[in-house]
Scaffold this active site. Structure first.
Site, PDB file in Angstrom:
ATOM      1  N   GLU A  90      49.328  47.700  53.106  1.00  0.00           N
ATOM      2  CA  GLU A  90      49.435  48.433  51.854  1.00  0.00           C
ATOM      3  C   GLU A  90      48.048  48.787  51.324  1.00  0.00           C
ATOM      4  O   GLU A  90      47.106  47.996  51.418  1.00  0.00           O
ATOM      5  CB  GLU A  90      50.215  47.621  50.821  1.00  0.00           C
ATOM      6  N   CYS A 103      41.955  50.849  46.647  1.00  0.00           N
ATOM      7  CA  CYS A 103      41.931  49.428  46.973  1.00  0.00           C
ATOM      8  C   CYS A 103      42.404  49.291  48.416  1.00  0.00           C
ATOM      9  O   CYS A 103      43.573  49.577  48.720  1.00  0.00           O
ATOM     10  CB  CYS A 103      42.828  48.640  46.025  1.00  0.00           C
ATOM     11  N   CYS A 110      46.887  37.132  55.488  1.00  0.00           N
ATOM     12  CA  CYS A 110      45.722  36.460  54.902  1.00  0.00           C
ATOM     13  C   CYS A 110      45.838  34.958  55.139  1.00  0.00           C
ATOM     14  O   CYS A 110      46.936  34.394  55.082  1.00  0.00           O
ATOM     15  CB  CYS A 110      45.643  36.748  53.401  1.00  0.00           C
ATOM     16  N   CYS A 114      45.972  31.651  48.459  1.00  0.00           N
ATOM     17  CA  CYS A 114      45.840  31.570  47.000  1.00  0.00           C
ATOM     18  C   CYS A 114      47.230  31.596  46.360  1.00  0.00           C
ATOM     19  O   CYS A 114      48.057  32.443  46.697  1.00  0.00           O
ATOM     20  CB  CYS A 114      44.987  32.724  46.482  1.00  0.00           C
ATOM     21  N   CYS A 117      48.849  34.850  44.663  1.00  0.00           N
ATOM     22  CA  CYS A 117      48.803  36.101  45.426  1.00  0.00           C
ATOM     23  C   CYS A 117      50.063  36.258  46.263  1.00  0.00           C
ATOM     24  O   CYS A 117      50.555  35.297  46.866  1.00  0.00           O
ATOM     25  CB  CYS A 117      47.562  36.113  46.318  1.00  0.00           C
ATOM     26  N   GLY A 157      44.161  40.462  52.514  1.00  0.00           N
ATOM     27  CA  GLY A 157      43.164  39.820  53.357  1.00  0.00           C
ATOM     28  C   GLY A 157      41.922  39.397  52.587  1.00  0.00           C
ATOM     29  O   GLY A 157      41.671  39.840  51.469  1.00  0.00           O
ATOM     30  N   GLU A 158      41.150  38.523  53.203  1.00  0.00           N
ATOM     31  CA  GLU A 158      39.866  38.067  52.685  1.00  0.00           C
ATOM     32  C   GLU A 158      38.763  38.838  53.400  1.00  0.00           C
ATOM     33  O   GLU A 158      38.536  38.646  54.597  1.00  0.00           O
ATOM     34  CB  GLU A 158      39.715  36.559  52.926  1.00  0.00           C
ATOM     35  N   SER A 212      36.255  35.922  43.238  1.00  0.00           N
ATOM     36  CA  SER A 212      37.518  35.482  42.648  1.00  0.00           C
ATOM     37  C   SER A 212      37.342  34.026  42.232  1.00  0.00           C
ATOM     38  O   SER A 212      37.433  33.122  43.054  1.00  0.00           O
ATOM     39  CB  SER A 212      38.653  35.620  43.669  1.00  0.00           C
ATOM     40  N   LEU A 213      37.099  33.812  40.956  1.00  0.00           N
ATOM     41  CA  LEU A 213      36.784  32.475  40.460  1.00  0.00           C
ATOM     42  C   LEU A 213      38.039  31.769  39.943  1.00  0.00           C
ATOM     43  O   LEU A 213      38.453  30.743  40.465  1.00  0.00           O
ATOM     44  CB  LEU A 213      35.715  32.567  39.368  1.00  0.00           C
ATOM     45  N   HIS A 214      38.599  32.263  38.855  1.00  0.00           N
ATOM     46  CA  HIS A 214      39.913  31.867  38.340  1.00  0.00           C
ATOM     47  C   HIS A 214      40.031  30.450  37.781  1.00  0.00           C
ATOM     48  O   HIS A 214      41.085  30.093  37.263  1.00  0.00           O
ATOM     49  CB  HIS A 214      40.992  32.079  39.403  1.00  0.00           C
ATOM     50  N   ASN A 288      49.606  38.476  37.480  1.00  0.00           N
ATOM     51  CA  ASN A 288      50.897  39.113  37.704  1.00  0.00           C
ATOM     52  C   ASN A 288      51.857  38.136  38.359  1.00  0.00           C
ATOM     53  O   ASN A 288      51.530  37.479  39.353  1.00  0.00           O
ATOM     54  CB  ASN A 288      50.720  40.345  38.602  1.00  0.00           C
ATOM     55  N   CYS A 331      46.946  43.767  40.860  1.00  0.00           N
ATOM     56  CA  CYS A 331      46.195  42.665  41.456  1.00  0.00           C
ATOM     57  C   CYS A 331      47.108  41.525  41.877  1.00  0.00           C
ATOM     58  O   CYS A 331      47.909  41.027  41.100  1.00  0.00           O
ATOM     59  CB  CYS A 331      45.159  42.167  40.450  1.00  0.00           C
TER      60      CYS A 331
END
Length: 341
Positions: A90, A103, A110, A114, A117, A157-158, A212-214, A288, A331
């Site tokens: 996608e 994007c 992946c 996470c 995700c 993916g990373e 990507s901290l979060h 999300n 996201c």
């Protein structure tokens, strides 16, 4: 056959020499691929018939097929592309006042796991080649008959788990004789693979590094992001500080706000303490909800209060505009799909 889009300009020159042709033909092919966006070698009309036959016999153009396209009222478009090996990825095109942003995905599936995700728990299949990454941009521009101005490596993916192909794709996209998108209009996001942050610092590419901290402590971040079990926050922040010192470029930190988890003022205070003095920006993301996900979106009140606290205490913070949520294009909502799904 080899994908002709997997070669940068210098490599393509060597390929042409290997075919008994002049090196300058590579620049002509580059123009056809990335400026004219042709989909067949026979469309490269300033090449001899003999060379076009050689190209057809030795290379594929990796032209993606659109399996499905969804459009949101906010202008966001989500593409499901056939990557020509019984898998699909996608890609999302977003409309902003400053232009169009794409994007792109860097892997089929992946490994990072996470918890917020949609790719979580989906089997990793393989890395995308650099040409397969670039083709997402070409296919979208051709479909919309418009020019993309910004690229974010924040899809499936990373990116740093496919580092070499991502860097090569960036160089192809950045090449002035081809697509010619400035590196400062390209952002690469990572969940925090520390060694690759140092690698990027030494690439001499002026793209934006997004982390990507979060979360602000190891216990909370490890629950959200298993990569933190290997690369702790202390090491991640040190790598970011070294990146800033080496490149003199600002780092962007992505922080997805989950209700009752990481969205209170105490978390904001810890974040200020963690990032104080750094050349950085915090991009707050209303998390999300995903299928089977354990995290829920924070309240608008909490998100605004969190942002204001950061700004009042010297950390530049903005709230990411939500686009494409109605078509699962926002996201964390992208999924790796196969052709039979």
């Amino acid at each position: 056959m080899k994908n002709i889009k997997d070669f940068d300009l210098d490599e393509l020159k060597n390929e042409l020499i290997g075919l008994g042709e002049k090196a300058f033909r590579a620049e002509q092919i580059f123009k056809w691929l990335y400026i004219e966006k042709v989909r067949e070698f026979d469309e490269m009309t300033n090449l001899s018939l003999e060379l076009r036959e050689k190209l057809k016999q030795n290379y594929t153009m990796c032209n993606y097929k659109i399996l499905k396209k969804q459009e949101s009222p906010d202008g966001t478009k989500k593409y499901l592309f056939d990557v020509l090996d019984e898998n699909a990825i996608e890609t999302v095109l977003m409309e902003y006042h400053h232009g169009k942003t794409i994007c792109v995905s860097s892997q089929i599936g992946c490994k990072m796991g996470c918890k917020f995700c949609a790719s979580t728990g989906i089997k990793f299949v393989r890395n995308l080649s650099c040409g397969e990454i670039v083709e997402q941009l070409i296919a979208v521009e051709q479909d919309t008959n418009s020019k993309v101005s910004n690229i974010v490596f924040m899809g499936i993916g990373e990116p740093f788990d496919n580092y070499e192909n991502v860097i090569k794709a960036i160089r192809i996209i950045n090449n002035q004789k081809g697509i010619n998108i400035g590196a400062r209009h390209i952002s690469v996001s990572t969940s925090g693979i520390v060694p690759r942050i140092y690698d990027l610092a030494n690439e001499n590419i002026q793209c934006t590094l997004s982390i990507s901290l979060h979360a602000t402590n190891d216990e909370k971040r490890s629950k959200m992001m298993p990569v933190n079990n290997r690369y702790k926050i202390e090491d991640l922040i040190k790598a970011c500080k070294d990146y800033i010192r080496i490149t003199n470029r600002r780092v962007s930190f992505e922080y997805a706000l989950a209700k009752g988890n990481n969205d209170n003022i105490e978390d904001a205070k810890e974040l200020v303490k963690l990032l104080r003095g750094m050349l950085c920006h915090v991009n707050l993301i209303p998390i999300n909800k995903i299928e089977n996900g354990e995290y829920n979106k924070s309240t608008n009140e909490n998100i605004i209060r969190f942002r204001d606290y950061l700004n009042e205490n010297g950390i530049v913070a903005t709230i990411r505009r939500e686009l494409g949520t109605d078509i699962d294009a926002a996201c964390g909502q992208l999924r790796r799909k196969s052709l039979n799904k």
